[in-house]
Motif scaffolding. Structure first.
Motif, short mmCIF file in Angstrom:
data_model
loop_
_atom_site.label_atom_id
_atom_site.label_comp_id
_atom_site.label_asym_id
_atom_site.label_seq_id
_atom_site.Cartn_x
_atom_site.Cartn_y
_atom_site.Cartn_z
N PRO A 14 29.17 67.84 54.88
CA PRO A 14 27.92 68.11 54.16
C PRO A 14 28.16 68.07 52.66
O PRO A 14 29.28 68.31 52.20
CB PRO A 14 27.56 69.53 54.62
CG PRO A 14 28.85 70.15 55.02
CD PRO A 14 29.73 69.04 55.52
N THR A 15 27.13 67.79 51.90
CA THR A 15 27.18 67.94 50.46
C THR A 15 26.21 69.06 50.10
O THR A 15 25.57 69.65 50.97
CB THR A 15 26.78 66.65 49.72
OG1 THR A 15 25.36 66.47 49.84
CG2 THR A 15 27.49 65.44 50.30
N ASN A 19 22.88 67.58 54.48
CA ASN A 19 23.64 68.14 55.58
C ASN A 19 24.15 67.02 56.48
O ASN A 19 23.78 65.86 56.31
CB ASN A 19 22.78 69.13 56.38
CG ASN A 19 23.65 70.06 57.23
OD1 ASN A 19 24.80 70.32 56.88
ND2 ASN A 19 23.12 70.53 58.33
N VAL A 20 25.00 67.38 57.43
CA VAL A 20 25.48 66.41 58.41
C VAL A 20 24.35 66.06 59.38
O VAL A 20 23.33 66.72 59.44
CB VAL A 20 26.75 66.93 59.11
CG1 VAL A 20 27.96 66.76 58.20
CG2 VAL A 20 26.59 68.38 59.53
N GLN B 43 30.56 76.70 55.81
CA GLN B 43 31.00 75.67 54.85
C GLN B 43 29.83 75.23 53.96
O GLN B 43 30.03 74.92 52.78
CB GLN B 43 31.64 74.46 55.55
CG GLN B 43 30.71 73.67 56.45
CD GLN B 43 31.30 72.29 56.79
OE1 GLN B 43 32.02 71.68 56.01
NE2 GLN B 43 30.98 71.79 57.99
N GLN B 44 28.63 75.22 54.49
CA GLN B 44 27.47 74.86 53.65
C GLN B 44 27.24 75.95 52.60
O GLN B 44 26.89 75.65 51.47
CB GLN B 44 26.22 74.69 54.52
CG GLN B 44 26.14 73.35 55.27
CD GLN B 44 26.84 73.33 56.61
OE1 GLN B 44 27.54 74.26 56.98
NE2 GLN B 44 26.67 72.26 57.37
N GLN B 47 29.44 75.71 49.49
CA GLN B 47 29.11 74.70 48.48
C GLN B 47 28.26 75.26 47.35
O GLN B 47 28.06 74.59 46.35
CB GLN B 47 28.41 73.52 49.15
CG GLN B 47 29.37 72.78 50.05
CD GLN B 47 28.77 71.57 50.66
OE1 GLN B 47 27.63 71.61 51.10
NE2 GLN B 47 29.51 70.49 50.69
N SER B 78 36.11 69.65 57.69
CA SER B 78 35.80 69.24 56.31
C SER B 78 37.02 69.43 55.40
O SER B 78 37.27 68.61 54.52
CB SER B 78 34.60 70.02 55.78
OG SER B 78 33.44 69.63 56.47
#
Lengths: 319, 319
Positions: A14-15, A19-20, B43-44, B47, B78
């Protein structure tokens, strides 16, 4: 005929803004919706849109990689905690079922609803119900991967205005009865048979949603008669050449060229490498796509919603 | 001595504003940080804060339930895709290891770094390094669950100003050398031994972070000498009475009463049932807590950051 809501459009990781992978698909048939892939945090994404897990008819997983599946256990657990009873169709490669069973076993997870597993292995019909047919189509990736083709047939009756006017029936409640299939009797005793005053109209549309895939031409058959192709475009061609064939992904160019060759009139690209997650990167992706495809082109972003209308036109809906 | 960042504060399922459980803990020892529990989408969450997975020293899992673990595979995947090489310490009940191994096997996941598994089973020392000692403490829940106690010792030398002035050394570079432990020779040939002019000062602090638990008093020993307790408070007492003991969670009242009995001066409550995720709900939780605890009280929200200073005071940092 279809509404698509992109819940995740990033490849691998994800960024901050993407998201994925996950995609919600609705049809005009009913309130049901389908989820195609379920990357981590898909359930969190769902809390920001109007769809509820109660109306989720089924989940189609393209392949077992984590960026397409790691949201499954949490989504199933939360649906249970919210008391779902309705059976859930899960169409996926066998590895997904094996992983979920291990997850149930080790993490003390008990669902309040049955899962109807449909094992996917290449080209097959995976689901059929009145008006909807879902088929899977083998792709080429490191792990077994498929595309899903959703074909909708929406049958309805429209009135034969010419015949009605010839019969002398004035517009009014009788027209509605005829359209609903009821024969009607006029004041003078004449009986009008519904079948002589209505015409069956069948609207058809099909959408193909690819999984990870390095050979778009594998979708030639699936794209026949389809109005929209959704496909990964992980890299631009130059970067794909640099990265090499190892990741088994498609370049923008290769997908665009295939879309042109197949004649599909609408193309939505998604699953972009995080390196493009800025305006310059997306401009580069768009330029490469437009160079090889002259149809209606869209680059998906998270929470983008698209509608495919009965006349085969795709438009992006307002946020 | 410690900084804590709450990444998820909801119980069981995420809400629109609260994610499932995860907590980042930093010490003043170095750049390392520790993650306690790893619910889906941790993990999101990462960020959006300043911590990177590269500096993550280890993960402590309190128990195997999905709202505390389903973010693990994605976070590990990730980290691998971002090229992590540094070994990662994973302190967790055995079921977590079993689930991760099944996940590696079925989902084609290969890590680029080794995982150092530490199996947790009740009360034990789970990690020790200079200045940091982590112990686990058995709790009572449906699945084996523990709290983690982080104890930091930060040793530093301060100069003995009285002794220096008595020796007649003027403030200047020699003072720095003595503080660093080097004996120094004066112009007149006199040698000053560093050990006679500096005093060791050891700052100590301890934080206890509970997992899911229906019996706060199990933490009596762990809370001895601790300045801060972080504990779940899933329900108010009235709701816990209604729900019954099945979920094996704590009420606000029971945690607050225990905190008072144990004498811990700072209490952060977290892991709230989604039913309280509104201002009325949180006001009810706060009122019940204040009724039974007169220390420094905080109700954690996602992205809240707290600092425990050397004098044992906890304050909430600005966003």
């Amino acid at each position: 005929m279809f509404k698509l809501t992109f819940l995740g459009t990033s490849s691998g990781v994800p960024t901050k803004y993407r998201n994925v992978t996950a995609l919600a698909l609705q049809t005009t048939l009913n309130r049901d919706w389908w989820l195609i892939d379920c990357g981590e945090a898909t359930q969190q994404r769902l809390q920001h849109i109007a769809l509820t897990v109660h109306d989720l008819a089924g989940i189609c997983i393209t392949h077992v990689h984590g960026d397409h599946t790691y949201g499954l256990p949490g989504l199933l657990a939360s649906a249970s905690m919210n008391g779902r009873k309705r059976p859930l169709i899960l169409i996926a490669p066998a590895a997904v079922k094996a992983w979920l069973e291990a997850t149930f076993l080790h993490t003390d997870l008990y669902l309040t609803f049955p899962i109807i597993h449909i094992d996917v292995d290449g080209d097959q019909e995976v689901h059929q119900e009145p008006g909807l047919r879902i088929t899977s189509h083998a792709l080429s990736h490191r792990e077994p991967s498929v595309a899903y083709r959703f074909a909708v047939e929406n049958s309805k009756w429209r009135l034969d205005n010419a015949a009605l006017q010839a019969s002398g029936v004035a517009p009014g409640p009788l027209w509605g009865k005829l359209q609903a299939g009821h024969d009607v009797q006029l004041d003078d005793g004449t009986v009008l048979a519904a079948d002589e005053f209505r015409i069956a109209q069948v609207d058809r549309a099909a959408v193909v949603v690819g999984g990870d895939n390095d050979t778009p031409s594998l979708l030639s058959g699936a794209c026949e008669g389809a109005q929209l192709l959704v496909h990964e475009a992980t890299y631009t061609e130059a970067v794909l050449q640099k990265v090499g064939p190892g990741p088994t992904h498609s370049s923008v160019q290769r997908v665009a060229q295939f879309a042109t060759a197949s004649g599909v009139p609408n193309l939505i690209l998604t699953h972009f490498s995080p390196r493009y997650d800025n305006s310059e990167g997306m401009a580069e992706v768009e330029a490469e796509a437009r160079q090889h495809y002259e149809g209606a082109l869209f680059l998906a972003r998270d929470f983008d919603r698209y509608e495919l209308s009965v006349d085969g036109v795709v438009r992006k809906l307002e946020a």
